[in-house]
Write a protein that holds these residues in place. Structure first.
Motif, mmCIF file in Angstrom:
data_model
loop_
_atom_site.group_PDB
_atom_site.id
_atom_site.type_symbol
_atom_site.label_atom_id
_atom_site.label_comp_id
_atom_site.label_asym_id
_atom_site.label_seq_id
_atom_site.Cartn_x
_atom_site.Cartn_y
_atom_site.Cartn_z
ATOM 1 N N ARG A 292 -0.214 2.266 -6.478
ATOM 2 C CA ARG A 292 -1.044 1.992 -5.238
ATOM 3 C C ARG A 292 -2.422 1.918 -5.599
ATOM 4 O O ARG A 292 -3.422 1.041 -4.798
ATOM 5 C CB ARG A 292 -0.801 3.207 -4.227
ATOM 6 C CG ARG A 292 0.670 3.117 -3.832
ATOM 7 C CD ARG A 292 0.781 4.292 -2.534
ATOM 8 N NE ARG A 292 0.075 5.356 -2.881
ATOM 9 C CZ ARG A 292 0.757 6.485 -3.445
ATOM 10 N NH1 ARG A 292 1.989 6.584 -3.684
ATOM 11 N NH2 ARG A 292 0.220 7.553 -3.482
ATOM 12 N N GLU B 255 0.916 -1.205 0.112
ATOM 13 C CA GLU B 255 -0.015 -0.013 -0.091
ATOM 14 C C GLU B 255 0.793 1.296 0.008
ATOM 15 O O GLU B 255 0.266 2.322 -0.191
ATOM 16 C CB GLU B 255 -0.969 -0.065 1.224
ATOM 17 C CG GLU B 255 -2.145 -0.708 1.138
ATOM 18 C CD GLU B 255 -2.823 -0.523 2.497
ATOM 19 O OE1 GLU B 255 -2.646 0.249 3.263
ATOM 20 O OE2 GLU B 255 -3.947 -1.407 2.532
ATOM 21 N N THR B 256 1.752 1.328 0.617
ATOM 22 C CA THR B 256 2.961 2.276 0.645
ATOM 23 C C THR B 256 4.005 2.521 -0.321
ATOM 24 O O THR B 256 4.850 3.473 -0.154
ATOM 25 C CB THR B 256 3.476 2.295 1.995
ATOM 26 O OG1 THR B 256 4.355 1.425 2.320
ATOM 27 C CG2 THR B 256 2.449 2.603 3.323
ATOM 28 N N ARG B 257 4.095 1.651 -1.238
ATOM 29 C CA ARG B 257 5.224 1.491 -2.191
ATOM 30 C C ARG B 257 4.637 2.023 -3.512
ATOM 31 O O ARG B 257 3.666 1.849 -3.919
ATOM 32 C CB ARG B 257 5.834 0.179 -2.249
ATOM 33 C CG ARG B 257 6.240 -0.174 -0.826
ATOM 34 C CD ARG B 257 7.047 -1.532 -0.927
ATOM 35 N NE ARG B 257 8.218 -1.384 -1.581
ATOM 36 C CZ ARG B 257 8.964 -2.615 -2.050
ATOM 37 N NH1 ARG B 257 8.460 -3.819 -1.592
ATOM 38 N NH2 ARG B 257 9.753 -2.641 -2.525
#
Length: 187
Positions: free
Chosen positions: A92, A84-86
């Motif tokens: 995303r 989710e954060t990459r």
């Protein structure tokens, strides 16, 4: 003197070009390896753990799809939570879209098993994931379509759960046959 500086400048430029070429070859090899890993995962073959340690986010997303295809939903959701954060916004959005798909699959599975309360939870999680994808990429057509499917699933589940609890009553007229504002069919 002047000739000596020209030679040094030319040698320095040649060295920089050689380094840039090596970096380009290195990135090209990484891309080829990532494409091979993605192709293996999509063909139904898992990749070796050593490759996973250095895998790029697209390879990890392909592995989450691999898990989903083999009905290992918890493993897929766990990997998607990490992703989710990459990556950039489009990546995303694809992660959230795939999360929504997994949640929607589980909601539909619970509906088939008549586990309406659990299905409602999964459907809400799916809708939230699709909304997150649309916040990042408003033109994500697949997320829009699946959000509409998840939203249409909820009234159906409400009717099923209320129909079991209440005695039969006269049919009331439905004012809306679907959700207003959502397109039907292909653009």
């Amino acid at each position: 003197m002047r000739g000596e500086w020209r030679v040094r400048i030319a040698a320095g430029l040649a060295l920089m070009l050689a380094l840039l070429a090596l970096l380009g070859v290195r990135q090209w090899r990484k891309a080829v390896a990532a494409n091979a890993d993605i192709a293996a995962l999509l063909a139904g073959h898992d990749i070796v753990p050593e490759r996973l340690a250095v895998a790029s986010p697209p390879v990890q997303l392909a592995r989450a799809v691999y898990f989903a295809r083999h009905e290992r939903y918890d493993d897929a959701l766990e990997l998607l939570d990490v992703l989710e954060t990459r990556g950039d916004a489009a990546f995303r959005a694809d992660v959230y879209y795939n999360q929504g798909n997994l949640q929607l699959i589980q909601a539909l599975d619970r509906v088939e098993k008549s586990e309406i309360d659990q299905a409602r939870v999964y459907a809400e999680l799916a809708k939230e994931a699709y909304r997150r994808a649309l916040l990042l990429v408003p033109g994500h057509w697949d997320a829009k379509y699946n959000l509409e499917v998840a939203m249409r699933l909820m009234p159906e589940m409400d009717r099923v759960s209320h129909a079991d609890d209440e005695p039969p009553r006269a049919e009331s007229k439905r004012l809306w046959t679907g959700l207003p504002g959502f397109p039907r069919g292909l653009p």
